[in-house]
Motif scaffolding. Structure first.
Motif, PDB file in Angstrom:
ATOM      1  N   MET A   1       0.845  -1.152   0.000  1.00  8.62           N
ATOM      2  CA  MET A   1       0.000   0.000   0.000  1.00  8.62           C
ATOM      3  C   MET A   1       0.898   1.224   0.000  1.00  8.62           C
ATOM      4  SD  MET A   1      -3.601   0.708   1.754  1.00  8.62           S
ATOM      5  CE  MET A   1      -3.901  -0.983   1.637  1.00  8.62           C
ATOM      6  N   ARG A   2       0.439   2.270  -0.696  1.00  2.61           N
ATOM      7  CA  ARG A   2       1.295   3.448  -0.809  1.00  2.61           C
ATOM      8  C   ARG A   2       0.468   4.722  -0.895  1.00  2.61           C
ATOM      9  NH1 ARG A   2       1.820   5.187  -6.285  1.00  2.61           N
ATOM     10  NH2 ARG A   2       0.616   3.837  -7.642  1.00  2.61           N
ATOM     11  N   TRP A   3       1.104   5.835  -0.554  1.00  7.01           N
ATOM     12  CA  TRP A   3       0.578   7.169  -0.771  1.00  7.01           C
ATOM     13  C   TRP A   3       1.039   7.611  -2.153  1.00  7.01           C
ATOM     14  CZ3 TRP A   3      -2.527   9.069   2.976  1.00  7.01           C
ATOM     15  CH2 TRP A   3      -2.381   8.591   4.268  1.00  7.01           C
ATOM     16  N   TYR A   4       0.202   8.289  -2.888  1.00  4.07           N
ATOM     17  CA  TYR A   4       0.594   8.802  -4.196  1.00  4.07           C
ATOM     18  C   TYR A   4      -0.312   9.968  -4.570  1.00  4.07           C
ATOM     19  CZ  TYR A   4      -3.399   5.986  -5.620  1.00  4.07           C
ATOM     20  OH  TYR A   4      -4.653   5.448  -5.717  1.00  4.07           O
ATOM     21  N   THR A   5       0.146  10.785  -5.498  1.00  6.69           N
ATOM     22  CA  THR A   5      -0.660  11.911  -5.956  1.00  6.69           C
ATOM     23  C   THR A   5      -1.205  11.635  -7.346  1.00  6.69           C
ATOM     24  OG1 THR A   5       1.391  12.976  -6.648  1.00  6.69           O
ATOM     25  CG2 THR A   5       0.436  13.723  -4.584  1.00  6.69           C
ATOM     26  N   LEU A   6      -2.409  12.130  -7.568  1.00  3.68           N
ATOM     27  CA  LEU A   6      -3.012  12.090  -8.898  1.00  3.68           C
ATOM     28  C   LEU A   6      -2.463  13.251  -9.714  1.00  3.68           C
ATOM     29  CD1 LEU A   6      -6.719  11.398  -7.859  1.00  3.68           C
ATOM     30  CD2 LEU A   6      -4.995   9.741  -8.620  1.00  3.68           C
ATOM     31  N   ASP A   7      -2.813  13.319 -10.984  1.00  5.24           N
ATOM     32  CA  ASP A   7      -2.336  14.403 -11.843  1.00  5.24           C
ATOM     33  C   ASP A   7      -2.739  15.776 -11.315  1.00  5.24           C
ATOM     34  OD1 ASP A   7      -1.060  12.656 -13.546  1.00  5.24           O
ATOM     35  OD2 ASP A   7      -2.749  12.531 -14.929  1.00  5.24           O
ATOM     36  N   ASN A   8      -3.875  15.869 -10.622  1.00  6.35           N
ATOM     37  CA  ASN A   8      -4.334  17.150 -10.090  1.00  6.35           C
ATOM     38  C   ASN A   8      -3.718  17.479  -8.728  1.00  6.35           C
ATOM     39  OD1 ASN A   8      -5.690  15.431  -8.363  1.00  6.35           O
ATOM     40  ND2 ASN A   8      -7.739  16.054  -8.974  1.00  6.35           N
ATOM     41  N   GLY A   9      -2.817  16.639  -8.221  1.00  3.06           N
ATOM     42  CA  GLY A   9      -2.135  16.887  -6.969  1.00  3.06           C
ATOM     43  C   GLY A   9      -2.804  16.300  -5.743  1.00  3.06           C
ATOM     44  N   ARG A  10      -3.989  15.727  -5.911  1.00  6.98           N
ATOM     45  CA  ARG A  10      -4.703  15.157  -4.765  1.00  6.98           C
ATOM     46  C   ARG A  10      -3.967  13.928  -4.247  1.00  6.98           C
ATOM     47  NH1 ARG A  10      -9.351  16.373  -2.638  1.00  6.98           N
ATOM     48  NH2 ARG A  10     -10.005  17.465  -4.503  1.00  6.98           N
ATOM     49  N   LEU A  11      -3.725  13.907  -2.940  1.00  4.52           N
ATOM     50  CA  LEU A  11      -3.024  12.802  -2.292  1.00  4.52           C
ATOM     51  C   LEU A  11      -3.985  11.642  -2.064  1.00  4.52           C
ATOM     52  CD1 LEU A  11      -0.406  11.791  -0.896  1.00  4.52           C
ATOM     53  CD2 LEU A  11      -1.316  12.787   1.219  1.00  4.52           C
ATOM     54  N   LEU A  13      -4.310   7.234  -0.989  1.00  2.00           N
ATOM     55  CA  LEU A  13      -3.720   6.048  -0.388  1.00  2.00           C
ATOM     56  C   LEU A  13      -4.370   4.856  -1.057  1.00  2.00           C
ATOM     57  CD1 LEU A  13      -1.946   4.693   1.794  1.00  2.00           C
ATOM     58  CD2 LEU A  13      -3.933   4.773   3.294  1.00  2.00           C
ATOM     59  N   GLY A  14      -3.555   3.932  -1.544  1.00  2.00           N
ATOM     60  CA  GLY A  14      -4.138   2.783  -2.217  1.00  2.00           C
ATOM     61  C   GLY A  14      -3.154   1.665  -2.456  1.00  2.00           C
ATOM     62  N   THR A  15      -3.688   0.602  -3.005  1.00  2.00           N
ATOM     63  CA  THR A  15      -2.882  -0.568  -3.335  1.00  2.00           C
ATOM     64  C   THR A  15      -2.341  -0.427  -4.750  1.00  2.00           C
ATOM     65  OG1 THR A  15      -4.873  -1.703  -4.096  1.00  2.00           O
ATOM     66  CG2 THR A  15      -4.175  -2.137  -1.843  1.00  2.00           C
ATOM     67  N   ASP A  16      -1.330  -1.199  -5.042  1.00  2.00           N
ATOM     68  CA  ASP A  16      -0.802  -1.245  -6.402  1.00  2.00           C
ATOM     69  C   ASP A  16      -1.764  -2.014  -7.294  1.00  2.00           C
ATOM     70  OD1 ASP A  16       1.586   0.146  -5.853  1.00  2.00           O
ATOM     71  OD2 ASP A  16       2.480  -1.677  -5.038  1.00  2.00           O
ATOM     72  N   LYS A  17      -1.770  -1.705  -8.569  1.00  2.00           N
ATOM     73  CA  LYS A  17      -2.699  -2.325  -9.515  1.00  2.00           C
ATOM     74  C   LYS A  17      -2.552  -3.838  -9.588  1.00  2.00           C
ATOM     75  CE  LYS A  17      -2.938   1.766 -12.399  1.00  2.00           C
ATOM     76  NZ  LYS A  17      -2.605   2.345 -13.687  1.00  2.00           N
ATOM     77  N   GLN A  18      -1.357  -4.360  -9.335  1.00  2.00           N
ATOM     78  CA  GLN A  18      -1.108  -5.791  -9.453  1.00  2.00           C
ATOM     79  C   GLN A  18      -1.693  -6.590  -8.289  1.00  2.00           C
ATOM     80  OE1 GLN A  18       1.091  -3.356  -9.499  1.00  2.00           O
ATOM     81  NE2 GLN A  18       2.639  -3.620 -11.072  1.00  2.00           N
ATOM     82  N   GLN A  19      -2.083  -5.940  -7.216  1.00  2.00           N
ATOM     83  CA  GLN A  19      -2.563  -6.658  -6.044  1.00  2.00           C
ATOM     84  C   GLN A  19      -3.995  -7.133  -6.248  1.00  2.00           C
ATOM     85  OE1 GLN A  19      -1.718  -3.785  -2.935  1.00  2.00           O
ATOM     86  NE2 GLN A  19       0.113  -4.932  -2.369  1.00  2.00           N
ATOM     87  N   TYR A  20      -4.314  -8.250  -5.622  1.00  2.54           N
ATOM     88  CA  TYR A  20      -5.630  -8.863  -5.763  1.00  2.54           C
ATOM     89  C   TYR A  20      -6.734  -7.976  -5.187  1.00  2.54           C
ATOM     90  CZ  TYR A  20      -9.464 -12.130  -5.214  1.00  2.54           C
ATOM     91  OH  TYR A  20     -10.682 -12.722  -5.254  1.00  2.54           O
TER      92      TYR A  20
END
Length: 80
Positions: A1-11, A13-20
């Protein structure tokens, strides 16, 4: 699980796409720069529950938002 920003800068929290199991929360924190960072023990401690319990936690959005504000929203960000 990780923190990441979208293109619009919104923070988020989610899983990686490869996870079930997919999990994604967009917070109210908007950052001026893109980031990607792992979910850490101290983040989980502040959230107050473990990721495997989040699906049944009715207040998880608020808990994750508060954690995002605490760790990432102290400077150079806005809230929406």
């Amino acid at each position: 699980m990780r923190w990441y920003t979208l293109d619009n800068g919104r923070l988020c929290l989610g899983t990686d796409k490869q996870q079930y199991a997919n999990f994604h929360i967009a917070t109210d924190v908007v950052l001026p720069e893109k980031i990607t960072a792992p979910l850490r023990v101290e983040h989980v401690e502040l959230i107050g529950s473990f990721p495997e319990d989040w699906y049944s936690d009715e207040k998880i959005n608020d808990k994750i938002n508060n954690t995002a504000r605490h760790f990432f929203g102290m400077k150079n960000c806005t809230y929406h």
